[in-house]
Motif scaffolding. Sequence first.
Motif, mmCIF file in Angstrom:
data_model
loop_
_atom_site.group_PDB
_atom_site.id
_atom_site.type_symbol
_atom_site.label_atom_id
_atom_site.label_comp_id
_atom_site.label_asym_id
_atom_site.label_seq_id
_atom_site.Cartn_x
_atom_site.Cartn_y
_atom_site.Cartn_z
ATOM 1 N N GLU A 277 27.582 13.475 -57.330
ATOM 2 C CA GLU A 277 28.770 12.555 -56.806
ATOM 3 C C GLU A 277 29.217 11.865 -58.096
ATOM 4 N N HIS A 278 28.682 11.576 -59.116
ATOM 5 C CA HIS A 278 29.181 10.886 -60.452
ATOM 6 C C HIS A 278 30.354 11.948 -60.878
ATOM 7 N N CYS A 279 30.031 13.145 -61.210
ATOM 8 C CA CYS A 279 30.785 14.344 -61.259
ATOM 9 C C CYS A 279 32.161 14.299 -60.477
ATOM 10 N N ARG A 280 31.838 14.426 -59.007
ATOM 11 C CA ARG A 280 33.135 14.443 -57.880
ATOM 12 C C ARG A 280 33.989 13.192 -58.201
ATOM 13 N N SER A 281 33.263 11.886 -58.565
ATOM 14 C CA SER A 281 34.196 10.798 -59.015
ATOM 15 C C SER A 281 34.888 10.731 -59.856
ATOM 16 N N CYS A 282 34.401 11.405 -60.905
ATOM 17 C CA CYS A 282 35.310 11.609 -62.250
ATOM 18 C C CYS A 282 36.554 12.254 -61.662
ATOM 19 N N GLN A 283 36.296 13.402 -61.134
ATOM 20 C CA GLN A 283 37.295 14.474 -60.858
ATOM 21 C C GLN A 283 38.339 13.507 -59.976
ATOM 22 N N ARG A 284 38.031 12.944 -58.886
ATOM 23 C CA ARG A 284 38.908 12.073 -58.067
ATOM 24 C C ARG A 284 39.756 11.123 -58.813
ATOM 25 N N LEU A 285 38.903 10.370 -59.911
ATOM 26 C CA LEU A 285 39.528 9.375 -60.488
ATOM 27 C C LEU A 285 40.804 9.848 -61.460
ATOM 28 N N LEU A 286 40.265 11.003 -62.088
ATOM 29 C CA LEU A 286 41.287 11.697 -62.830
ATOM 30 C C LEU A 286 42.515 12.226 -62.374
ATOM 31 N N THR A 287 42.426 12.682 -60.886
ATOM 32 C CA THR A 287 43.385 13.080 -60.259
ATOM 33 C C THR A 287 44.440 11.762 -59.897
ATOM 34 N N LEU A 288 43.717 10.736 -59.579
ATOM 35 C CA LEU A 288 44.602 9.316 -59.176
ATOM 36 C C LEU A 288 45.075 8.948 -60.448
ATOM 37 N N LEU A 289 44.634 8.940 -61.718
ATOM 38 C CA LEU A 289 45.204 8.578 -62.906
ATOM 39 C C LEU A 289 46.481 9.388 -63.269
ATOM 40 N N GLU A 290 46.426 10.684 -63.041
ATOM 41 C CA GLU A 290 47.490 11.664 -63.031
ATOM 42 C C GLU A 290 48.573 11.383 -62.108
#
Length: 1186
Positions: A277-290
């Motif tokens: 879930e930590h990994c998925r959260s990183c991916q979602r946050l990266l998408t939002l920052l983009e």
Amino acid sequence: MEAKLRPIYQAIDSRQYTKAIKLTLVSPQNSWPITIALRCHCLVRCGPLRYKEACMEMRSLVKVFGDDWPELDERIWLLSLDSRSAANSSTGTSTTNHHGDASCLSLDALDVLDIPFYQRCQRFSSASSPTVAAATDANVNVSMALKLSDETTLATLAIAMSCLHLHETVSKVYSCAIQTVQSYIATVVKQNTNLKHALDDQLYNLLVKGYLSNLKVISTLVEFSSSSSSLGTLEKIHNEKRTLQAWEEAQFYAMHLVKVSEGERLYSSWMIVAILEHCRSCQRLLTLLEVKEGTKLEETTTTDDLSEREKLHQKLNKLPRLAEMMTMKQIQKFVKDGDGGGAGNDDNNNHLFRFPPSADDVKVFVECLEMQSKFREAIDFLDQVGERNKSLVVKSRQIEDENDIKHHVGSVIQLTEKERLEMKVKLLNKMNRHDEVFQIYSDELLVMMPDQWSYWKGLLECSTQIATGSESCTMCVHVSSETICRHVLDRVLEQEDKKRLEGKGNKIPLRGPNLFMVELNAHEVRNGSMSTCKDLASSIIAYGNIYAPLVHCCFQDLRVYIDLLVNSSCEKGVISDEVKSVLEWALEVQKKSDPLHSSQKVDRKSELRAYIASVKICFEVWYQLCQQCREDDEANQTVDKAMASFVPSHEDMIRNWVHTMDLGSNPKDGGQKESLPGDDLILLAVQCMNHVHRYDADEERMTFSTMAAGVLEYAMTYSPYNAYLKIAAMKQHLKNGSTVRAHEVFEKIDIKQIQLESCSYFILNDLVNNGLYKEALEQAGKILNLHSTSEKDVCSFMPRAFENGNISKGLEMIRWQRQQMSASFQLLEAKGIIMDLAPFLGFESQNNGHTSRDLGSRCGLVGGKEEGERAEKILRDSANFYAAPSILNLARGDNNIENCWSDNRDFTVNDYEILQRSQYEFHPFESISRAHEHCILTKMVMVSQVMKPPKKGKVVKVSEGEVLDKRSKSLLQSIDAAESFFANEKCRCNQSHKLLLRAATAISRAFSVIVTGRHDAVSSPSPSNKLDEREQKAIPMLQSAKSMIQGASSSWTAQSKAEMSSLTFRLVPDVVIMLLASLNICANACSVFGWGKRKRSTKPVANCIADLALCLKTFLTDMSTSMEYKENSIDIDERLSQVLDLLPYSHDLIEKMVHDCSRQKNDLQGRINVILMQMIDELNTFNVND
């Protein structure tokens, strides 16, 4: 210590919280951490009036861990907003508290709406690190921190904080306690073994609580702003950062738990889940920052953003490998020892604990490998699990008694063979190995469960992939998918026939294989093979011959295929040969199964089922044919004539229902509480009655519609437990305008729990549209209460699921709460309705037409002079996501709010509708419009609290940055946002509604000009010290508002009589109350500046205000006049008499129903007239002279 605490616990157990608080203040126990925690608990239990005191006590207790508690400090500031804050603000100061830092001084009450929660917390966040605070006397500080880290003390404090929704503070408290104990063990405890064991146990429990507290934080994160707006995106970024931080902390705690528990499998699974879930959260946050960078939400991309994105990329590279490493370690232990929890250390051949991993453990391991795209390794692991399950050496898990549950860490539920094969199928599909998928379906899953429909659908999907030749496989790629599937189908049917001959088969043939025959033909039709329409029709008939007499769901099984057949073979409502064959078969079934000619009871029941199924099939064909020519009334009538020979009349269906009433165990005769077998006939008869007469004249159509409601009411008396009869009756009453009776029927359905979320849409808006404001308030309140309770339940049951090893269910609860409940469209609508109807709470009208309580007597803003406290309470409640005023936060977003909500309404309950189908729209714009209205109104009240009257005839200067300046600017920003929103084409308000809203915003802008001289958010305050200049600026705005009201009146008058009545019920709470409140606030401000009501003849602004009020009065008077109502009557002609003669004693029931509905309509219109007259009387007060 125990003796001193016992009286406190006894008082709490007896719910004497005030007494318990007094006992906690007695020395010396008043300074003990456990006593302070108990005092916090009691203060919270005493209710909202003591919440601030409770928070202050919490703050004094947790300061031993440090001084950085932003969530708690923000809550203390929020609870400090009261009438005194307005008084202080008027002198140029702002509300603050001694726990926040200097940045808190810039906060004003309106910042609750203007600054998002997370940004307010950032202002309260100090520069100190969240570690144990340094103190002058370090030994005293560490001692207090250790006492606070006691498990009982923390649990007591956590309960009190959770009641106030301070979940992040709870998580932080556990984090600090864990650091305290770890630090103490590392630096102090060395030689004392007993103390070390005790602290290790304490640390173990704290780590478990710390892990679970982070999960609560994740599940309770909400978004106040619309998620597609710019502010919503920033809020999503913050929430995702907090989610990432929580999973990271949970991962850290799980790692320590694995260490201290010596590799306990449950905590290994916790750690793997946290890593994933930590990994998925990183991916979602990266998408939002983009997204943030792409949409340029901020002018420049900061160094912090670039650094954060770089860190996220690094985590995305490392975390999956870490999860894989832990997973492979657990798999290797399983392969080596037959377990994963240390059984390999057993040297005595004791296999008591040598069980395969639990079902959730296996799912976690497979999910981890799947994330890494290591499908082969995951399949190998599943094969090993399957081999172990079949092995005689390894025991399968047996649950003998409750001790097996209590003394077992994690889940005792093991993976079934069915679940294992389903997981394997999913992985093989991702590898495009469809031939192996086909073999699993055909040789294992369908042998295991031949009636499972999802397996048959999966078989068809993989055979389609095989037949297209998209892969190399051992099967022939030149054979069609239908042919491949028929081989499997024939084998399964042959096996079932063999079981039936041996006496082992089911009494009712399996539906799955037989329905799959229909699906195969339908599959060919979908692929463009029109020649198979005849085969599809034949398979529908074959399926109907088998199951129509046996099961009630026969029609629902065939419904999608009937639609496909009609739409594939018919054009413009002309019946094709294939459809005609189905209709002729259905007609033959109706003749053979006519309930009036049946004899034995058992045969009558099966024949009744067949009869109902055949009628439903004809109705479905009828509806689809009408849909093909829905724009052509003449063609529709032609379809009706063509179908008349295939369906029974509504009289025949009612007659058959009466004849079959003896087939059920009627509860009126002492039978079970169930529906009568023939109740569907009443539902079909009513639909037929409405459909056939839909082109009649209005009066005749209304007569038959009333008759349909009477038939349903009659049926409910004999089948009172059939929910579908009640739903149909409710809808029929709503159609006839009998909303009071519709609400009574709705109450009998007994909607409760999650049904409040999924089924309130039946009636909620209709209650508002027809003047049942009190009932609408109650229903909306139930929805809010459900959501608030749901969050508490998730925080209670989700941790238990994780502790019991049911990890998949725990994660499901988190996702359900965040993605469906928190983003609920029904919750949004309920909030808006409560805000609109708040002034009507407590409003009562007497029989003589006078009121015992005025509008706004209990809550709501109506423009009174003493509404400052109410506005402040609205601001405080707006920070509570599950309170109605939280909808005001949506007014600071943009207009892109259409796809931000989860539509949890359950439309499957309408599946009984065939000929007449209800349509329910999904448009959140009405609720967002309410948010803008009430945001403006609340800010107007807050501005009026700090406005400065002129001194010696001159305007008092308003300085830049002063509270009045800040609030007026905030008000004008809200007015601009509202005007932009109302101008949006997607805002589907009625024209009268839009004009009245624009009039209200014009009055609000004039109010700002009068108070500060500012007409927009960018201009400077008080550009002139002359009152006449403000007067000249305000007059055009007030005149514009008057012309808009006149335009709204003209638009309203152009409606039909029925539309005017319905629109009046809607306009009064939606916008008229807000318009009147705005006018009153503006008039009060004018009085302060010397332009009161008595200055009408001498002051142009006062005259404009009076003209505006009288214009609104004229509009409301027209509304009141239009509400005159004439009692309905129904003429019983020969056709209606034929229906009533079929139902014994129905004449009296129909007459009573018509009379009651007419009386109820008069009562409602009398109720709205009282409201209108009260507003008219108030507007008359503007018509005065010197």
